[in-house]
Design a protein around this motif. Structure first.
Motif, mmCIF file in Angstrom:
data_model
loop_
_atom_site.group_PDB
_atom_site.id
_atom_site.type_symbol
_atom_site.label_atom_id
_atom_site.label_comp_id
_atom_site.label_asym_id
_atom_site.label_seq_id
_atom_site.Cartn_x
_atom_site.Cartn_y
_atom_site.Cartn_z
ATOM 1 N N VAL A 37 -1.131 89.735 38.453
ATOM 2 C CA VAL A 37 -0.773 88.338 38.194
ATOM 3 C C VAL A 37 0.040 87.774 39.367
ATOM 4 C CG1 VAL A 37 0.543 86.820 36.665
ATOM 5 C CG2 VAL A 37 -0.925 88.582 35.690
ATOM 6 N N GLY A 38 0.940 88.598 39.917
ATOM 7 C CA GLY A 38 1.721 88.172 41.082
ATOM 8 C C GLY A 38 0.815 87.881 42.275
ATOM 9 N N HIS A 39 -0.166 88.740 42.478
ATOM 10 C CA HIS A 39 -1.130 88.563 43.564
ATOM 11 C C HIS A 39 -1.878 87.238 43.411
ATOM 12 C CE1 HIS A 39 -4.250 89.259 46.400
ATOM 13 N NE2 HIS A 39 -5.162 89.690 45.546
ATOM 14 N N HIS A 40 -2.115 86.815 42.172
ATOM 15 C CA HIS A 40 -2.811 85.559 41.914
ATOM 16 C C HIS A 40 -1.845 84.384 41.814
ATOM 17 C CE1 HIS A 40 -6.069 88.325 40.939
ATOM 18 N NE2 HIS A 40 -6.890 87.307 41.023
ATOM 19 N N ARG A 41 -0.582 84.609 42.143
ATOM 20 C CA ARG A 41 0.471 83.575 42.075
ATOM 21 C C ARG A 41 0.576 83.001 40.666
ATOM 22 N NH1 ARG A 41 0.470 86.058 46.008
ATOM 23 N NH2 ARG A 41 0.107 85.409 48.151
ATOM 24 N N GLY A 42 0.344 83.849 39.675
ATOM 25 C CA GLY A 42 0.385 83.394 38.285
ATOM 26 C C GLY A 42 1.651 83.861 37.594
ATOM 27 N N GLN A 43 1.667 83.785 36.261
ATOM 28 C CA GLN A 43 2.834 84.212 35.488
ATOM 29 C C GLN A 43 2.400 85.035 34.291
ATOM 30 O OE1 GLN A 43 5.841 81.324 34.269
ATOM 31 N NE2 GLN A 43 5.088 79.994 35.899
ATOM 32 N N LEU A 44 3.185 86.072 33.997
ATOM 33 C CA LEU A 44 2.946 86.873 32.799
ATOM 34 C C LEU A 44 4.077 86.554 31.832
ATOM 35 C CD1 LEU A 44 1.689 89.275 31.197
ATOM 36 C CD2 LEU A 44 3.203 90.774 32.488
ATOM 37 N N LEU A 45 3.736 86.095 30.625
ATOM 38 C CA LEU A 45 4.769 85.724 29.648
ATOM 39 C C LEU A 45 4.616 86.613 28.424
ATOM 40 C CD1 LEU A 45 3.846 82.000 30.051
ATOM 41 C CD2 LEU A 45 5.989 82.957 30.873
ATOM 42 N N ILE A 46 5.705 87.296 28.059
ATOM 43 C CA ILE A 46 5.644 88.225 26.923
ATOM 44 C C ILE A 46 6.548 87.711 25.813
ATOM 45 C CG2 ILE A 46 6.025 90.610 26.185
ATOM 46 C CD1 ILE A 46 5.746 91.457 29.107
ATOM 47 N N ASP A 47 5.976 87.524 24.618
ATOM 48 C CA ASP A 47 6.773 87.130 23.455
ATOM 49 C C ASP A 47 6.456 88.106 22.344
ATOM 50 O OD1 ASP A 47 7.899 84.504 24.324
ATOM 51 O OD2 ASP A 47 5.756 84.106 24.601
ATOM 52 N N SER A 48 7.503 88.541 21.643
ATOM 53 C CA SER A 48 7.238 89.490 20.572
ATOM 54 C C SER A 48 8.286 89.365 19.491
ATOM 55 C CB SER A 48 7.240 90.912 21.151
ATOM 56 O OG SER A 48 6.753 91.800 20.163
ATOM 57 N N THR A 49 7.872 89.541 18.255
ATOM 58 C CA THR A 49 8.809 89.555 17.137
ATOM 59 C C THR A 49 8.577 90.857 16.389
ATOM 60 O OG1 THR A 49 8.396 87.197 16.987
ATOM 61 C CG2 THR A 49 9.664 88.200 15.198
ATOM 62 N N VAL A 50 9.669 91.626 16.242
ATOM 63 C CA VAL A 50 9.529 92.921 15.573
ATOM 64 C C VAL A 50 9.024 92.686 14.150
ATOM 65 C CG1 VAL A 50 10.791 94.940 14.743
ATOM 66 C CG2 VAL A 50 11.264 94.012 17.010
ATOM 67 N N GLY A 51 7.989 93.436 13.778
ATOM 68 C CA GLY A 51 7.433 93.311 12.436
ATOM 69 C C GLY A 51 6.337 92.260 12.322
ATOM 70 N N GLN A 52 6.210 91.392 13.343
ATOM 71 C CA GLN A 52 5.180 90.342 13.240
ATOM 72 C C GLN A 52 4.072 90.492 14.263
ATOM 73 O OE1 GLN A 52 6.668 86.394 13.119
ATOM 74 N NE2 GLN A 52 8.149 86.852 11.511
ATOM 75 N N GLY A 53 4.428 90.925 15.469
ATOM 76 C CA GLY A 53 3.384 91.100 16.470
ATOM 77 C C GLY A 53 3.815 90.660 17.851
ATOM 78 N N THR A 54 2.882 90.777 18.779
ATOM 79 C CA THR A 54 3.176 90.521 20.181
ATOM 80 C C THR A 54 2.169 89.515 20.731
ATOM 81 O OG1 THR A 54 3.937 92.789 20.365
ATOM 82 C CG2 THR A 54 3.419 91.668 22.431
ATOM 83 N N VAL A 55 2.684 88.592 21.565
ATOM 84 C CA VAL A 55 1.802 87.638 22.241
ATOM 85 C C VAL A 55 1.991 87.811 23.745
ATOM 86 C CG1 VAL A 55 1.205 85.213 22.572
ATOM 87 C CG2 VAL A 55 2.065 86.001 20.348
ATOM 88 N N MET A 56 0.885 88.131 24.430
ATOM 89 C CA MET A 56 0.930 88.261 25.893
ATOM 90 C C MET A 56 0.139 87.093 26.462
ATOM 91 S SD MET A 56 2.165 91.334 26.976
ATOM 92 C CE MET A 56 2.831 92.739 26.110
#
Ligand code: ATP
Ligand code: MG
Length: 458
Positions: free
Chosen positions: A432-451
């Motif tokens: 993602v860095g090579h593509h000048r982009g961004q990686l955003l990680i959001d997660s709530t314990v017990g509910q799930g993860t959004v990448m």
């Protein structure tokens, strides 16, 4: 400044004294008193005029020289006595050259201060008694002092730094021995910083009394990088050693106690193949990571449509979706092509989908979506947004910043059983860095993860 009367009369007396005495002698010898009177009057007048001219010229020269000594420029003027003109001219020239030298000196002093101010490393100038006389811009930034706080830049931080036993020792040694000294110190507050310090004695001292230059180099990042490299080598060899030890163990068992045992051989060979495969994947990931790192500074050459890539990768996931009984929901709007390395983006998709399936809930749902952002949205500039979400156990907040470190696993035992080495997200981050982009990680314990991965458009 005009001469005073007593001075004028004294000098006039010196000039006219002898001719007046001669005239008086003539009078005594019987000369015409009227003629002698006229002569005396003329002599007195001439003496006064000459005395006035002399004293005036000398006073003018004196004023010129005093002005030169004080660094003022004297306007050219004609002296009363023509013979003094050359002296006046020399005095004027002296004044000019002194003024020029003074200007040059102050220019040099300013240049000197500007260089010190602009040096990228923090620098302090100390007096003989250890007082801070000057701190350059880098030092003020480093010690959190605003320029308004004066040239000393003495905040609690500067004082604490100079009190550090190693720094104080280097300052004392530099003063006592007159030679440069260096010291390494870790400043614990406000954040731990690793400093390499040079203390250089100045002999003769600076114009402002500066006796010591203290130059700081912040080695915090370099040290962290060194530690990371060492950790990386240790981790990589540890990760390789574990499956290797297991392979060697099973081979020995097969050659010794289990020789000829067909059933055991089949079981052990399967484990050996598994472990060898694990080593192969690890080596591939490591090589892939170093290849990405090598090209990270260049912009990607080709272009790719993320929705098409996502469809292909999702199709390839079918077997592992089946083993974990996971449903994949796709929402792939036709996306604009972005400058990209398609092979690398496929790797990003694979890693994120695999994580959602393997670290998500068995029998759960994974959502995969791609859409184009035509206008800025939620802090993201226009581009293409990829989103992979699961309804698994989630990731506790304290782990999130570290997920992209190499070999970082939230629960090492469980992740390893899931077949992971902890390199997946490190690879994603680099791509993602090579593509000048961004990686955003959001997660709530017990509910799930959004990448989410955002990539800039053209
Ligand atoms: N969707 C997710 N849900 C919960 N935890 C996750 C998720 N994705 C990643 N993780 C956690 O983050 C860690 C790091 O992920 P990463 O992809 O870097 O490594 P891995 O999946 O363990 O191994 P690899 O990807 O190299 O096979 C995982 O070990 C896991 O603990
Ligand atoms: Mg992974």
């Amino acid at each position: 400044m005009s001469p005073t009367w007593p001075a004028l009369l004294r000098v006039a007396g010196l000039i006219g004294g002898v001719p007046a005495a001669a005239l008086l002698l003539l009078l005594a010898a019987g000369a015409d008193p009227a003629a002698v009177g006229v002569g005396l009057l003329a002599t007195a007048l001439a003496a006064l005029i000459l005395a006035r001219a002399w004293l005036g010229t000398l006073a003018g020269l004196e004023a010129d020289l005093r002005a030169a000594a004080e660094g003022r420029v004297v306007p050219p003027h004609e002296p009363l006595l023509p013979a003094a003109a050359r002296v006046a001219e020399s005095a004027a020239r002296l004044t000019r050259s002194l003024a020029a030298r003074e200007a040059e000196l102050s220019r040099l002093r300013r240049a000197d201060a500007a260089i010190v101010e602009a040096l990228p490393d923090p620098l302090l100038v100390l007096a003989e008694d250890g007082r801070v006389l000057r701190a350059n811009a880098a030092a003020r930034r480093f010690f959190g002092t605003s320029p308004g706080e004066g040239p000393e830049g003495r905040t609690a931080d500067t004082a604490a730094f100079l009190r550090h036993p190693r720094i104080a020792g280097a300052v004392d040694r530099a003063l006592a021995q007159g030679t440069p000294q260096s010291a390494e110190a870790v400043l614990p507050v406000p954040v731990a910083r690793d400093l390499s310090t040079q203390v250089i004695p100045l002999d003769p001292p600076l114009a402002d009394g500066g006796r010591l230059l203290v130059v700081l180099a912040d080695r915090t990042q370099a040290r962290a990088a060194e530690r990371m490299r060492a950790d990386f080598v240790a981790n990589a060899s540890h990760e390789l050693r574990t499956p290797l030890a297991s392979i060697i163990g099973f081979v020995e068992t097969l050659r010794g106690p289990a020789a000829g045992d067909v059933e055991a051989s089949t079981r052990f060979l399967a484990i050996i193949a598994d472990q060898a495969d694990r080593m192969r994947r690890l080596i591939e990931d490591l090589l892939g990571l170093s290849r990405i790192e090598m090209t990270e500074h260049q912009a990607p050459q080709g272009e790719a449509r993320l929705d098409a890539l996502a469809r292909d990768e999702a199709a390839a996931m079918a077997p592992i979706l089946a083993t974990r009984n996971v449903t994949l929901q796709m929402d792939l709007a036709p996306a604009t092509a972005v400058p990209a390395d398609p092979g690398q983006l496929a790797q990003v998709l694979r890693n994120l989908l695999e994580n959602a399936v393997r670290h998500g809930r068995e029998g759960g749902t994974v959502q995969l979506s791609v859409r184009t952002l035509a206008a800025p949205e939620g802090g993201l500039a226009p581009g293409v947004l990829l989103r992979v979400a699961d309804d698994g156990p989630g990731i506790a907040r304290e782990h999130i910043p570290r997920l992209t470190e190499r070999f970082y696993r939230v629960d090492a035992g469980r992740a390893r059983n899931a077949g992971g080495t902890g390199l997946g997200l490190a690879i994603v981050k680099h791509i993602v860095g090579h593509h000048r982009g961004q990686l955003l990680i959001d997660s709530t314990v017990g509910q799930g993860t959004v990448m989410r991965v955002w990539l800039p458009g053209r």
